[in-house]
Design a protein around this motif. Structure first.
Motif, mmCIF file in Angstrom:
data_model
loop_
_atom_site.group_PDB
_atom_site.id
_atom_site.type_symbol
_atom_site.label_atom_id
_atom_site.label_comp_id
_atom_site.label_asym_id
_atom_site.label_seq_id
_atom_site.Cartn_x
_atom_site.Cartn_y
_atom_site.Cartn_z
ATOM 1 N N SER A 244 0.827 -1.205 0.000
ATOM 2 C CA SER A 244 0.000 0.000 0.000
ATOM 3 C C SER A 244 0.860 1.253 0.000
ATOM 4 O O SER A 244 0.400 2.326 -0.353
ATOM 5 N N ARG A 279 -6.803 -7.501 -4.137
ATOM 6 C CA ARG A 279 -6.775 -6.093 -3.707
ATOM 7 C C ARG A 279 -5.770 -5.293 -4.520
ATOM 8 O O ARG A 279 -6.053 -4.174 -4.957
ATOM 9 N N ARG A 282 -6.887 -4.785 -8.043
ATOM 10 C CA ARG A 282 -7.938 -3.757 -8.073
ATOM 11 C C ARG A 282 -7.314 -2.371 -7.955
ATOM 12 O O ARG A 282 -7.758 -1.421 -8.619
ATOM 13 N N LYS A 283 -6.296 -2.238 -7.122
ATOM 14 C CA LYS A 283 -5.616 -0.948 -6.965
ATOM 15 C C LYS A 283 -4.955 -0.507 -8.265
ATOM 16 O O LYS A 283 -4.917 0.686 -8.578
ATOM 17 N N ASN A 311 -13.794 -7.988 0.094
ATOM 18 C CA ASN A 311 -12.982 -7.657 -1.081
ATOM 19 C C ASN A 311 -13.772 -7.860 -2.367
ATOM 20 O O ASN A 311 -13.751 -7.009 -3.268
ATOM 21 N N ASN A 314 -16.277 -5.129 -2.868
ATOM 22 C CA ASN A 314 -15.649 -3.890 -3.344
ATOM 23 C C ASN A 314 -15.334 -3.964 -4.836
ATOM 24 O O ASN A 314 -15.367 -2.947 -5.538
ATOM 25 N N CYS A 315 -15.010 -5.171 -5.323
ATOM 26 C CA CYS A 315 -14.824 -5.338 -6.771
ATOM 27 C C CYS A 315 -16.122 -5.035 -7.512
ATOM 28 O O CYS A 315 -16.125 -4.358 -8.549
ATOM 29 N N ASP A 349 -5.866 -1.197 4.907
ATOM 30 C CA ASP A 349 -6.738 -0.058 4.653
ATOM 31 C C ASP A 349 -6.504 1.046 5.665
ATOM 32 O O ASP A 349 -6.489 2.220 5.342
#
Length: 610
Positions: A244, A279, A282-283, A311, A314-315, A349
């Motif tokens: 991240s 994740r 997706r980022k 997750n 969120n997709c 997060d």
């Protein structure tokens, strides 16, 4: 001079500590350090003999008896008449005290281990010093993290001093060397929540991740954790969390590491590693691949199932698919999830977002309900007691880290992407509307078109709707108030609903830097300006904040400076050192900001050296 408390009888504080240790009611990280000292009487007090005093300590280095003795030496210059000192620091790994007795005249230092029964055991080994050093740093970081604070409410009436334990690369290096020696024992510390601690899911790794990401030193964290990746495949998960703090090619490299780890260890595939891959994809904008991996992770149905479902939801949010989002959230067994949710799982997060946005206080939710229409008040009063209590508990859970909060955040994101009307339309098409409809289930091609909505998800949708109404009335002047706390609460409600533009406006209406409310709001405003690419505005707010804040006690000031340094790290990591330096030059020179800027540059120029 340190604020201390006097004992009625000599040794009371040590006996009380021993009793508390023996009771078994000690938190995972243990009690704060205790500094107990005996003072000789002089002058007219000579006849009263020796007297004891004590205070509690967070954040000093306790890596050796010599380090503790050096701290005690600074006390003796401020407090005249100290004859001897007993310094106690709790070893959270072995659930015992390490104590150092220091006599000042003549000078002697004696260290030993004290069990929960108060009995002296063997002398302190090098491994024990590493354990107590790590324990003490984690306690201080936990106090700084949970306190938010002491800025906004008094810590307690207990005499204590607080230091930031990691103020320089040298302090970080010493801490990481101790972590090296205890890393494989860290599962003994347990983990946040009720999940089972492992080599990579435990309190130590949680704080290390947060430290590396908040200080924008993910590459240093990668260097520290990489040496363990061949011993435990889940270390790859820790490295993925660090991503991240990375961009571009670095994320691609971490994705390669995750894929290699999965292939090397074969079946069963780690659900956690699949979720992290999803994740990161997706980022990077690879939504189709992220969704495919997300589905695979959900189908494994292991202990990480809740995070896998969130997750995947969120997709679907990013794909603007309201029905799929609601369907996958409806599959969560919320009772089971609430008992297993580890705080480690949200570290990515939380840390990458510079900490979770604060929750909307219960008092504000209640006050907002009271100011609504008389009809609304009657509706609330007419509800059964158990239902209203359940709704309030669910609303509070939506504000605290945990599964309910994550589902609420997902629903808020969906609302912002497709609109509330489309959310309701998706709900209507997916779920039964009333009991009569449930007795007439319709099928198409052997597949049921509608299903029952779980009560908790239905209630959470209603809570989201009420929050949207509250915010709309605030914007229209329906809750028009002028106090700083009301503007703060309106801003926090906006953050909860992810309406960041209005949150910026609310916090901008709070100009005071002499109150906890004002300080808190201005810190949030810096982060919002930074996210909205308004560097000059962010620096201006920081300048106003650090040069005008007054009235902080010593522990509060330590926490305040820690937050300012984190904000400066946030700004520099986004805009770079040179651009930030130019923005600082546009304002009158601030010694505090310049010092924080230089400290951050120092942090980023020096890495972990074993």
């Amino acid at each position: 001079m340190v604020w201390t408390a006097s004992e009625q009888e000599l040794g009371d504080a040590l006996r009380a500590r021993g009793k508390q240790l023996g009771s078994g009611h000690v938190t995972a990280l243990g009690l704060p350090d205790l500094c107990h000292f005996v003072m000789g009487s002089s002058g007219i007090m000579r006849s009263q003999g020796e007297r004891g005093a004590f205070f509690y300590v967070f954040g000093i280095e306790v890596s050796s008896a010599e380090a503790i003795a050096a701290y005690v030496a600074t006390l003796s210059t401020a407090h005249q008449g100290i004859k001897r000192v007993t310094y106690c620091s709790f070893d959270a790994f072995r659930r015992r005290d390490v104590r150092v007795e220091i006599a000042l005249n003549p000078s002697t230092v004696n260290s030993y281990v004290c069990d929960v029964a108060g009995n002296r055991q063997a002398s302190v080994t090098e491994q024990a010093w590493s354990q107590v050093h790590v324990s003490a740093v984690l306690r201080a970081l936990d106090a700084l993290d949970r306190d938010r604070g002491g800025l906004f409410k008094s810590l307690s009436n207990t005499p204590m001093v607080m230091f930031d334990p990691l103020t320089s690369p040298a302090a970080e290096n010493a801490f990481l060397r101790s972590c090296d020696k205890v890393f494989w024992q860290a599962r003994q510390l347990g983990c946040f929540g009720q999940g089972k601690a492992t080599n990579c899911i435990n309190i130590l790794t949680s704080f290390l991740l947060k430290h590396f990401i908040w200080t924008r030193r993910s590459h240093v964290g990668e260097k520290f954790f990489s040496k363990y990746k061949h011993h435990d495949p889940e270390i790859a998960l820790v490295l993925a969390h660090l991503a991240s703090g990375f961009t571009g090619n670095d994320i691609t490299r971490i994705l390669g590491l995750l894929a290699t780890t999965i292939l090397r260890h074969g079946k069963p595939v780690s659900q956690k590693l699949l979720v992290m891959q999803s994740r990161l994809l997706r980022k990077m904008g690879h939504l189709e691949a992220a969704t495919a991996l997300g589905r695979e992770a959900v189908n494994l149905g292991a202990d990480y199932h809740l995070q896998a479902v969130i997750n995947l939801a969120n997709c679907f949010v990013e794909a603007q698919d309201g029905m799929s989002t609601l369907a996958v959230l409806n599959s969560i067994d919320i009772v089971q999830a609430a008992g297993k949710f580890p705080r480690f799982a949200e570290t990515l997060d939380e840390a990458s977002a510079f900490g979770r946005w604060p929750c909307i206080p219960t008092t504000f939710r209640e006050a907002s309900s009271e100011t609504s229409s008389p009809t609304r008040k009657k509706e609330v009063k007419s509800q059964p007691v158990n239902k209203s209590k359940s709704r309030l508990a669910l609303s509070e859970a939506a504000s605290r880290p945990g599964p309910i909060c994550d589902v609420y955040s997902c629903l808020a994101s969906l609302t912002n992407v497709i609109g509330w009307k489309e959310v309701l339309k998706s709900r209507e098409e997916l779920f039964f509307g009333d009991p009569c409809e449930r007795n007439n289930e319709q099928t198409e091609g052997g597949v049921m078109r509608k299903r029952a909505c779980t009560p908790w998800l239905e209630s959470l949708l209603k809570i989201l709707q009420l929050d949207l109404v509250k915010l709309a009335r605030w914007k229209d002047g329906g809750y028009w108030r002028t106090s700083e706390s009301d503007w703060l609460n309106a801003g926090i409600l906006s953050l909860r609903l992810q309406r960041f533009d209005y949150a910026t406006k609310c916090f901008g209406n709070i100009s005071s830097t002499t109150s906890g409310t004002g300080i808190f709001a201005m810190m949030l405003l810096v982060k919002l300006h930074c996210d909205n690419n308004k560097l000059d505005s962010a620096i201006h707010v920081m300048h106003t904040l650090v040069d005008n804040v007054t009235g902080l006690t010593s522990p509060q000031l330590v926490t305040f400076n820690n937050r300012i340094k984190q904000l400066m790290m946030c700004v520099i990591s986004k805009y770079g050192a040179l651009t930030t330096k130019e923005a600082l030059r546009k304002l009158p020179e601030s010694a505090t900001l310049v010092r924080n800027f230089q400290d951050v540059i120092l942090w980023n120029s020096d890495g972990y050296n074993k």
